[in-house]
Design an enzyme around this catalytic site. Sequence first.
Site, PDB file in Angstrom:
ATOM      1  N   TYR A  57       0.851  -1.058  -0.068  1.00  0.00           N
ATOM      2  CA  TYR A  57       0.049   0.041   0.039  1.00  0.00           C
ATOM      3  C   TYR A  57       0.886   1.276   0.150  1.00  0.00           C
ATOM      4  O   TYR A  57       0.636   2.348  -0.784  1.00  0.00           O
ATOM      5  CB  TYR A  57      -0.904   0.065   1.199  1.00  0.00           C
ATOM      6  CG  TYR A  57      -2.057   1.020   1.260  1.00  0.00           C
ATOM      7  CD1 TYR A  57      -3.256   1.155   0.455  1.00  0.00           C
ATOM      8  CD2 TYR A  57      -1.718   2.273   1.916  1.00  0.00           C
ATOM      9  CE1 TYR A  57      -4.062   2.102   0.514  1.00  0.00           C
ATOM     10  CE2 TYR A  57      -2.802   3.216   2.104  1.00  0.00           C
ATOM     11  CZ  TYR A  57      -3.782   3.205   1.052  1.00  0.00           C
ATOM     12  OH  TYR A  57      -4.734   4.305   1.322  1.00  0.00           O
ATOM     13  N   HIS A  88      -9.897  -6.175   1.963  1.00  0.00           N
ATOM     14  CA  HIS A  88      -8.487  -5.488   1.917  1.00  0.00           C
ATOM     15  C   HIS A  88      -7.894  -5.720   0.999  1.00  0.00           C
ATOM     16  O   HIS A  88      -7.125  -4.533   0.319  1.00  0.00           O
ATOM     17  CB  HIS A  88      -7.805  -5.954   3.375  1.00  0.00           C
ATOM     18  CG  HIS A  88      -6.534  -5.228   3.485  1.00  0.00           C
ATOM     19  ND1 HIS A  88      -6.725  -3.677   4.011  1.00  0.00           N
ATOM     20  CD2 HIS A  88      -5.421  -5.314   3.311  1.00  0.00           C
ATOM     21  CE1 HIS A  88      -5.185  -3.539   4.033  1.00  0.00           C
ATOM     22  NE2 HIS A  88      -4.684  -4.519   3.517  1.00  0.00           N
TER      23      HIS A  88
END
Length: 153
Positions: A57, A88
């Site tokens: 991320y 997620h």
Amino acid sequence: MNVIEGNLIGTGLRVAIVIARWNDFIGGNLLEGAVNTLKRHGVNDDDISVAWCPGSYEIPLVVKKIAERGQHDAIITLGAVIRGATSHYEVVVNAVSSGVTKVMHDTGIPVLLGVLTTDTIEQAIERAGTKAGNKGSECAVAAIEMANLLKQL
């Protein structure tokens, strides 16, 4: 007909690799494949920079900072996002792919997406140097070709 294409000669190129520490047992194999391939194609060890970040991320921000410095001809991203039981996975995958694509378009520096997105750990392992090749190595070849192509445009 005028054909413009990049070559696979890495001599004189400067390449950055941004790698996620999360799932580093997979990322380490990707990194080894990328670095070995860059060196085999003539990229000097001193011209390879490796930046570790906590997870996939965070990769786009690190890529952006490296690209803004203008010291590299190409940037390779490496990591592994493995699907779990929650959403997620989609959040991370979408953030990484759109983030690095934006940096590439905004800066004109090629950014290669070597972040594996798989359903299982086994699939990730296969793509990190066992049955399905090594995505890090593939990205290194593409980075060299793209850097050389853009120098001609």
